[in-house]
Design a protein around this motif. Structure first.
Motif, PDB file in Angstrom:
ATOM      1  N   THR A 174       0.833  -1.203   0.000  1.00 36.81           N
ATOM      2  CA  THR A 174       0.000   0.000   0.000  1.00 36.81           C
ATOM      3  C   THR A 174       0.870   1.256   0.000  1.00 36.81           C
ATOM      4  N   ALA A 175       0.365   2.286  -0.656  1.00 40.52           N
ATOM      5  CA  ALA A 175       1.096   3.551  -0.736  1.00 40.52           C
ATOM      6  C   ALA A 175       1.222   4.203   0.627  1.00 40.52           C
ATOM      7  N   SER A 176       0.211   4.026   1.483  1.00 41.77           N
ATOM      8  CA  SER A 176       0.259   4.651   2.807  1.00 41.77           C
ATOM      9  C   SER A 176       1.385   4.062   3.656  1.00 41.77           C
ATOM     10  N   ASP A 177       1.573   2.743   3.557  1.00 44.03           N
ATOM     11  CA  ASP A 177       2.682   2.107   4.294  1.00 44.03           C
ATOM     12  C   ASP A 177       4.031   2.607   3.784  1.00 44.03           C
ATOM     13  N   ARG A 178       4.126   2.741   2.474  1.00 48.98           N
ATOM     14  CA  ARG A 178       5.389   3.208   1.891  1.00 48.98           C
ATOM     15  C   ARG A 178       5.660   4.663   2.277  1.00 48.98           C
ATOM     16  N   ALA A 179       4.608   5.486   2.278  1.00 49.02           N
ATOM     17  CA  ALA A 179       4.772   6.889   2.667  1.00 49.02           C
ATOM     18  C   ALA A 179       5.178   6.997   4.135  1.00 49.02           C
ATOM     19  N   GLU A 180       4.539   6.184   4.987  1.00 48.36           N
ATOM     20  CA  GLU A 180       4.864   6.214   6.415  1.00 48.36           C
ATOM     21  C   GLU A 180       6.319   5.819   6.653  1.00 48.36           C
ATOM     22  N   ALA A 181       6.786   4.814   5.917  1.00 50.40           N
ATOM     23  CA  ALA A 181       8.179   4.390   6.061  1.00 50.40           C
ATOM     24  C   ALA A 181       9.137   5.466   5.575  1.00 50.40           C
ATOM     25  N   ALA A 182       8.767   6.168   4.505  1.00 48.93           N
ATOM     26  CA  ALA A 182       9.621   7.243   3.992  1.00 48.93           C
ATOM     27  C   ALA A 182       9.711   8.394   4.986  1.00 48.93           C
ATOM     28  N   VAL A 183       8.592   8.740   5.623  1.00 52.53           N
ATOM     29  CA  VAL A 183       8.609   9.784   6.656  1.00 52.53           C
ATOM     30  C   VAL A 183       9.512   9.368   7.805  1.00 52.53           C
ATOM     31  N   SER A 184       9.380   8.111   8.219  1.00 52.97           N
ATOM     32  CA  SER A 184      10.221   7.600   9.308  1.00 52.97           C
ATOM     33  C   SER A 184      11.693   7.645   8.924  1.00 52.97           C
ATOM     34  N   LEU A 185      11.991   7.300   7.664  1.00 58.44           N
ATOM     35  CA  LEU A 185      13.375   7.323   7.196  1.00 58.44           C
ATOM     36  C   LEU A 185      13.901   8.753   7.139  1.00 58.44           C
ATOM     37  N   ALA A 186      13.045   9.696   6.755  1.00 55.31           N
ATOM     38  CA  ALA A 186      13.454  11.108   6.719  1.00 55.31           C
ATOM     39  C   ALA A 186      13.803  11.600   8.118  1.00 55.31           C
ATOM     40  N   ASN A 187      12.976  11.244   9.101  1.00 58.57           N
ATOM     41  CA  ASN A 187      13.258  11.637  10.480  1.00 58.57           C
ATOM     42  C   ASN A 187      14.518  10.962  11.005  1.00 58.57           C
ATOM     43  N   PHE A 188      14.698   9.717  10.623  1.00 55.09           N
ATOM     44  CA  PHE A 188      15.896   8.975  11.034  1.00 55.09           C
ATOM     45  C   PHE A 188      17.152   9.610  10.444  1.00 55.09           C
ATOM     46  N   ALA A 189      17.062  10.079   9.207  1.00 53.56           N
ATOM     47  CA  ALA A 189      18.217  10.668   8.532  1.00 53.56           C
ATOM     48  C   ALA A 189      18.664  11.957   9.182  1.00 53.56           C
ATOM     49  N   ILE A 190      17.704  12.729   9.683  1.00 51.72           N
ATOM     50  CA  ILE A 190      18.042  14.047  10.211  1.00 51.72           C
ATOM     51  C   ILE A 190      18.582  13.968  11.640  1.00 51.72           C
ATOM     52  N   GLU A 191      18.472  12.803  12.266  1.00 59.91           N
ATOM     53  CA  GLU A 191      18.934  12.661  13.647  1.00 59.91           C
ATOM     54  C   GLU A 191      20.442  12.793  13.777  1.00 59.91           C
TER      55      GLU A 191
END
Length: 583
Positions: A174-191
């Motif tokens: 699902t696109a929503s799962d993929r979007a949620e994972a991308a948001v999580s990855l973006a937050n992880f990257a900025i840490e």
């Protein structure tokens, strides 16, 4: 041992297929089980290893892992790592068990303490692999969603966090799962920078780009852009993005996407533009054109000069007549402003040290747009546009072709840019950096002004007395460019500057050790060369001051030494009295 090292290297990203890797691991597990059964001493310990390895082998034979191993679209990075860990365990077990093919009381008594420690280490390692494999199986179970951290402590938890998110982006249904994972990855990257590096090293960029290119979900595209923006904080990462052909994708999407995505895309372009190779690539893709078009959207221009209007959005984005522009009219004012801020910053960053992008700005009437936004914009929007114009003007000072293309004599664009630079230069308030930047740009454009535009000179002369030394120094530098020998109007400009009180004001800046001294001394020398007949030089005793400076250390500066001697000689002819510098 060589076989073990080769298998581990393949498991960390070698060229052999994952199906072969898995088959190899199962084969080694069978050898371990056989070695455990053939042991002649420490039989109970060896049997325990055999039982655990048998369990490990059954997991390796899982249908889920078998299917994942042959699927080309599957994210294999965690598969490779965990399989490599399992291979190390299996080969370690095999190496240990083969020591016990022979029995003997002496061997058991002498080596009991040593082998007891070895057994504990091997059993612990097998338990770690037994904990890793269920996590791996659940990752490839079909749902493709985040499955949490690996239970085992043998693998960095940051890796498992990264793997689960990338795998979700790659494999979720699902696109929503993929979007949620991308948001999580973006937050992880900025840490942290380490997290950022792990995302890149573990192959996170291609799935994010794939998600960005999939137009089935704008939310997913926005999330992917945010993650890529956070990843692109390192020159090496930007270079990787360029290798993945990111620039053409971003420019294409910038022309067809909804405004919320356009804003994020422009921010990503701005971030990537810090790399010189990226600026070249974006120039080849004509990224400036859609950026200027978006920046000029709903921008009020001078209706009395139709020739100065910026080309329409459809034309600038190269849309065909059957392809409408994004439906932006209904968007909120806040989003429209955010888009303009992002586009203006991207244009500014793309123009730095890039003649190709500057010429494209000139071709699209982008300078007119920037000038208008300096007038009506505020905050970051005004700042970005001003910095872009300053960058443009600085380049035009030495690039004759660019100056002729962008700042044609008496053109509406030249007038608009000059008017806004003067307006900023005359502003009060606390933003001294903007005042200094505007004056710097005016000086860079000195040769684009006609001799009749004396209002510019009046403003600069007044700023020689500015309370901020940086502003006063920039004013002296700018005036020096109006009266230097390379300026065709140097004589007329010099006379106007003297008339506005430039001699008296420049002499007040001749303070040894201050940043205003050399620029003011150069200005005074040029004024002496081209307007020495003015009474202002006699009233201010300029000759005496220049003679004194000629004997001081400041007068020996390479920028003024020869010029100072010529100025003294010229003043001596008009004011009278032999020069002490020529005696």
């Amino acid at each position: 041992m060589e076989m073990m090292e080769s298998a581990c290297r393949r498991g960390r990203g070698g060229e052999e297929g994952m199906e072969d890797e898995l088959r190899q691991s199962i084969l080694v597990a069978e050898h371990v089980k056989k070695a455990a059964a053939e042991a002649e001493c420490f039989r109970s310990e060896c049997a325990e290893i055999g039982r655990k390895v048998n369990h490990l082998a059954s997991m390796l034979r899982s249908e889920t892992l078998g299917a994942a191993a042959v699927a080309p679209a599957v994210y294999h990075r965690p598969f490779q790592w965990i399989l490599a860990e399992a291979n190390k365990v299996l080969f370690g077990s095999l190496f240990l068990l083969r020591k016990f093919r022979r029995s003997g009381l002496f061997r058991r008594v002498v080596y009991s303490a040593v082998f007891s420690s070895n057994f504990r280490g091997v059993l612990s390692a097998i338990d770690s692999s037994l904990a890793n494999l269920p996590w791996l199986i659940s990752l490839y179970s079909g749902s493709g969603v985040v499955v949490g951290l690996i239970p085992s402590s043998s693998i960095d938890p940051l890796l498992s966090r990264t793997w689960s998110r990338i795998a979700t982006i790659e494999m979720a249904s699902t696109a929503s799962d993929r979007a949620e994972a991308a948001v999580s990855l973006a937050n992880f990257a900025i840490e942290s920078s380490r997290n950022n590096r792990i995302i890149v090293e573990e192959g996170g960029v291609p799935p994010l780009l794939s998600l960005l290119s999939d137009d089935s979900s704008v939310d997913a595209q926005v999330a992917a852009t945010a993650a890529l923006h956070n990843v692109a904080c390192d020159p090496d990462h930007i270079f990787l993005l360029l290798e993945e052909r990111t620039a053409p994708l971003l420019v294409h999407l910038l022309s067809i996407s909804p405004m919320i995505l356009q804003s994020r895309l422009a921010s990503l372009i701005s971030r990537m533009a810090s790399h010189p190779l990226a600026r070249e690539e974006f120039a080849r893709e004509s990224a400036v054109r859609p950026l200027i078009a978006l920046l000029s959207f709903e921008l009020p221009l001078d209706e009395s000069n139709p020739s100065t209007k910026i080309q329409s959005l459809d034309t600038a984005l190269n849309h065909s007549s059957s392809t409408p522009a994004p439906a932006a009219d209904k968007e909120s004012p806040e989003l429209k402003h955010a888009l303009k801020v992002a586009c203006s910053e991207a244009i500014w960053k793309l123009s730095i040290d890039s003649p190709a992008n500057k010429h494209k700005i000139a071709e699209t009437n982008g300078l007119l747009c920037l000038a208008k936004l300096i007038e009506v914009g505020k905050g970051d929007l005004q700042h970005n546009c001003l910095m872009a114009v300053v960058e443009f003007a600085t380049a035009a000072e030495t690039d004759v072709d660019l100056r002729r293309a962008a700042f044609k004599a008496n053109s509406p664009t030249t007038k608009s840019v000059a008017d806004q630079l003067l307006r900023v230069a005359n502003q009060g308030g606390s933003n001294i950096s903007h005042v200094a930047a505007a004056i710097q740009a005016i000086g860079s454009l000195a040769r684009a002004f006609s001799a009749s535009e004396i209002g510019v000179l009046r403003t600069l002369v007044i700023h020689l007395e500015h309370w901020d030394r940086d502003v006063a120094a920039e004013a002296a530098i700018a005036l020096g460019k109006f009266v230097c020998s390379e300026n065709y109007n140097c004589t007329q400009n010099a006379k106007a500057i003297v008339e506005f009180g430039g001699v008296r004001r420049s002499m007040r800046l001749l303070r040894p050790g201050e940043k205003t001294m050399i620029p003011a001394l150069r200005l005074l020398c040029y004024l002496s060369l081209y307007a020495a007949g003015s009474e202002a030089f006699e009233r201010t005793m300029a000759l005496s001051a220049l003679e004194s400076l000629g004997r001081a250390p400041g007068g020996q500066h390479p920028l003024v030494k020869d010029l100072l001697r010529k100025a003294v000689d010229q003043l001596e002819l008009h004011v009278g009295g032999p020069s002490t510098l020529t005696r």
